[in-house]
Design an enzyme around this catalytic site. Structure first.
Site, PDB file in Angstrom:
ATOM      1  N   LEU A 178     -29.947  23.583  41.785  1.00 49.52           N
ATOM      2  CA  LEU A 178     -28.881  24.471  41.086  1.00 49.52           C
ATOM      3  C   LEU A 178     -27.461  23.535  40.582  1.00 49.52           C
ATOM      4  CD1 LEU A 178     -29.253  27.519  43.232  1.00 49.52           C
ATOM      5  CD2 LEU A 178     -30.133  27.176  41.120  1.00 49.52           C
ATOM      6  N   HIS A 179     -27.943  22.182  40.009  1.00 51.36           N
ATOM      7  CA  HIS A 179     -26.794  21.357  39.559  1.00 51.36           C
ATOM      8  C   HIS A 179     -26.939  21.096  38.108  1.00 51.36           C
ATOM      9  CE1 HIS A 179     -27.050  19.851  43.990  1.00 51.36           C
ATOM     10  NE2 HIS A 179     -26.596  20.917  44.002  1.00 51.36           N
ATOM     11  N   PRO A 180     -26.957  22.294  37.114  1.00 50.14           N
ATOM     12  CA  PRO A 180     -27.166  21.884  35.941  1.00 50.14           C
ATOM     13  C   PRO A 180     -25.735  21.441  35.251  1.00 50.14           C
ATOM     14  CG  PRO A 180     -26.780  24.430  36.209  1.00 50.14           C
ATOM     15  CD  PRO A 180     -27.143  23.598  37.607  1.00 50.14           C
TER      16      PRO A 180
END
Length: 586
Positions: free
Chosen positions: A470-472
């Site tokens: 969850l690090h876009p």
């Protein structure tokens, strides 16, 4: 609400909350925040109870529920991406892990064209300005910022076994992964305070909501930018029962994140003309880099069953939820008061990298991020994945409908180097978990299992089982090259006036660790750039390097020269000894 504001901030998430606070400090400046999600009500335990972090994921009340297109190197499956649909954005539903990244990340940033002032020395003062650390300020950490941080206790038998195992495996401990030395293992900083989540909204917005020059509107979905030539003059937005509202602005600042900001740019005619034409959108500013360079961290869970009843696994039973909730509600304590990501660390999986390329999160339970897969009595796990992957993807609109999610493709596992590092990552994690310190607890590997051994079997398992961390980021990058979208000296979108972007999309490359802290730092620094304030002076305390001569970039790339020209940094023991004696490091 007024008809015109000096600044309209699109997105009340991590970056938007920081900008709203800093830009409204001047009482003569009017600021409007438009957040498409709902309010982060103080009585909502799914937001504010740290241990409840698994429940918002996939819940349409809290999560925009993005998913990728079929990933070609992962068997064509789609990877789900949770993004916060609430004031505070993803900081209101994330894992609350606070990681700045490695100083080498910012050396890499500074090597991009036009990014010279985004090195570690220039970024460090803004990291320090935003935080209040548990131990107070020093050369590396801040002590009086709006965001309080707590250090995980990591005191249970499983955490102690983890630390012992890392040392038995040949890895070092460190005092602070956000301080002098990232490489090594330690308790983690967390965005919690007295047993509650401290989101960007709660830290930056809630204390200043009474300012008369600040308005915050939730359930306000921005559909379009308004223009006069190449100047943005405001936005159009919908609220329940009120469609097509307009507000004028001296400046519009997009803070929607790596998916939403490129989407709104393209919907408004800013981007690659070919992409826009396919979606039925007229080009206003030709910027081919919009939506490209998309990056992320992929991760897997390496899980073991525990033979001893020392994990928190039994607390996952539904009938215990009322007790956990009551203990947290009335005493801010107990199992509900921690995010359980209390410790971990960073290592290099090979000698060809300048700084760590693998991050560990250790958990004293074995369960997936969404709470599934916890059918055993006791367990423990590590979350692992490469930090500096050379994989690149893209996010683009496919129609002119603002409510249709864009096409998202990360191209996970698409490069030879990424696949090689994944094999190294899994083998390094297994090496740690097989050390004698875990022998009294180890009831066998649950995931991936003993049948996964060869390089190809490892890659096949990752393709089948991996999830996003969850690090876009990086989809509207700063810089001055042909593919850059944002001017790093002003945060303005190239080729436009009155339009800026401030969020994780402007990263030129993803940082080493969770991206919440770097996003907040970018917003803190951007606030001074936008307001025209005197920038904080750069600070350059010593930071740990494994050894000189290791490249940030592939061998032979000239961008390595500035990094490799630096002197070796002395050991942490020498740094601390010199500081104790009031002397200089030699």
């Amino acid at each position: 609400m007024q008809q015109r504001y000096d600044y309209v901030i699109v997105g009340g998430g991590s970056a938007g909350s920081v900008l709203a606070n800093r830009l409204s400090t001047d009482p003569s400046t009017t600021v409007l925040v438009l957040e498409a999600g709902r309010a982060d009500f103080i009585f909502d335990p799914l937001i504010h109870m740290p241990a409840a972090l698994m429940f918002p994921s996939g819940n349409p009340l809290y999560d925009w529920r993005y998913q990728t297109d079929p990933e070609p190197h992962m068997g064509g499956r789609r990877v789900f991406h949770t993004r916060g649909k609430v004031l505070g954005g993803s900081s209101s539903i994330n894992g609350m892990i606070f990681q700045r990244g490695n100083p080498g990340d910012y050396a890499k940033w500074a090597s991009f064209e036009g990014m010279e002032d985004w090195d570690y020395a220039h970024c460090l003062p803004y990291f320090k300005r935003m935080e209040t650390t548990h131990a107070g300020a020093d050369a590396w950490r801040g002590g009086s910022g709006p965001l309080p941080l707590e250090r995980g206790p990591a005191s249970s038998p499983l955490f102690q076994a983890f630390f012992e195992a890392t040392e038995q495996a040949g890895y070092a401990r460190t005092d602070d992964v956000n301080g002098y030395r990232q490489e090594g293992f330690a308790p983690f900083d967390r965005t919690t305070y007295k047993g509650s989540r401290m989101s960007a909204s709660r830290s930056y917005l809630r204390p200043i909501r009474s300012r008369k020059n600040l308005d915050v509107k939730t359930l306000a979905f921005v559909t379009q930018l308004t223009w006069e030539g190449t100047r943005v003059t405001g936005v159009e937005f919908d609220q329940p029962g009120k469609r097509g509202q307009k507000v004028s602005a001296g400046e519009v600042i997009l803070c929607g994140g790596a998916f939403n900001s490129p989407q709104l740019l393209e919907l408004s005619g800013v981007g690659d003309p070919e992409v826009l034409a396919k979606a039925g959108v007229k080009t206003r500013a030709e910027l081919p880099g919009v939506g490209d360079n998309l990056q992320d961290h992929l991760e897997v869970y390496l899980q073991h069953e525990s033979r001893q009843p020392v994990s928190v696994q039994p607390w996952l039973k539904k009938w215990k939820a009322p007790y956990i909730g009551a203990q947290w509600l009335f005493a801010n304590s107990g199992v509900g008061a921690t995010n359980h990501f209390e410790a971990g660390g960073f290592i290099r999986t090979n000698d060809d990298v300048a700084y760590p390329n693998l991050m560990f999160h250790f958990l004293p339970l074995a369960v997936r991020y969404d709470g599934t897969g916890g059918g055993h009595e006791h367990g423990y796990q590590v979350h692992i994945g490469p930090m500096n992957s050379d994989v690149r993807g893209q996010v683009h609109i496919t129609s002119d409908n603002p409510r249709k999610h864009p096409s998202i493709l990360f191209n996970y596992l698409s490069t030879e180097n990424d696949r090689r590092e994944w094999v190294e990552v899994v083998r390094a994690a297994r090496h740690i978990l097989s050390q004698p310190a875990f022998a009294p607890f180890d009831g066998g590997e649950l995931s991936p299992g003993a049948e996964v051994q060869t390089d190809q079997e490892i890659i096949d398992w990752i393709a089948k089982d991996a999830e996003t961390a969850l690090h876009p980021s990086c989809s509207a990058k700063m810089g001055t090259d042909d593919m850059a979208v944002v001017d790093p000296s002003s945060m303005r979108v190239h080729g436009t006036q009155g339009l800026r972007v401030v969020d994780a999309s402007v990263f030129p490359s993803v940082t080493n660790g969770n991206i919440y802290a770097p996003t907040m730092m970018v917003a803190e620094r951007a606030a001074d750039l936008i307001a025209g304030n005197t920038m904080l002076a750069p600070e350059n305390p010593p930071t740990y390097r494994a050894k000189a001569g290791l490249p940030l970039w592939p061998q032979g790339d000239p961008r390595n020269d500035a990094w490799n020209a630096k002197k070796d940094i002395p050991s942490s023991a020498r740094v601390l000894a010199a500081a104790d004696q009031g002397g200089e490091v030699r």
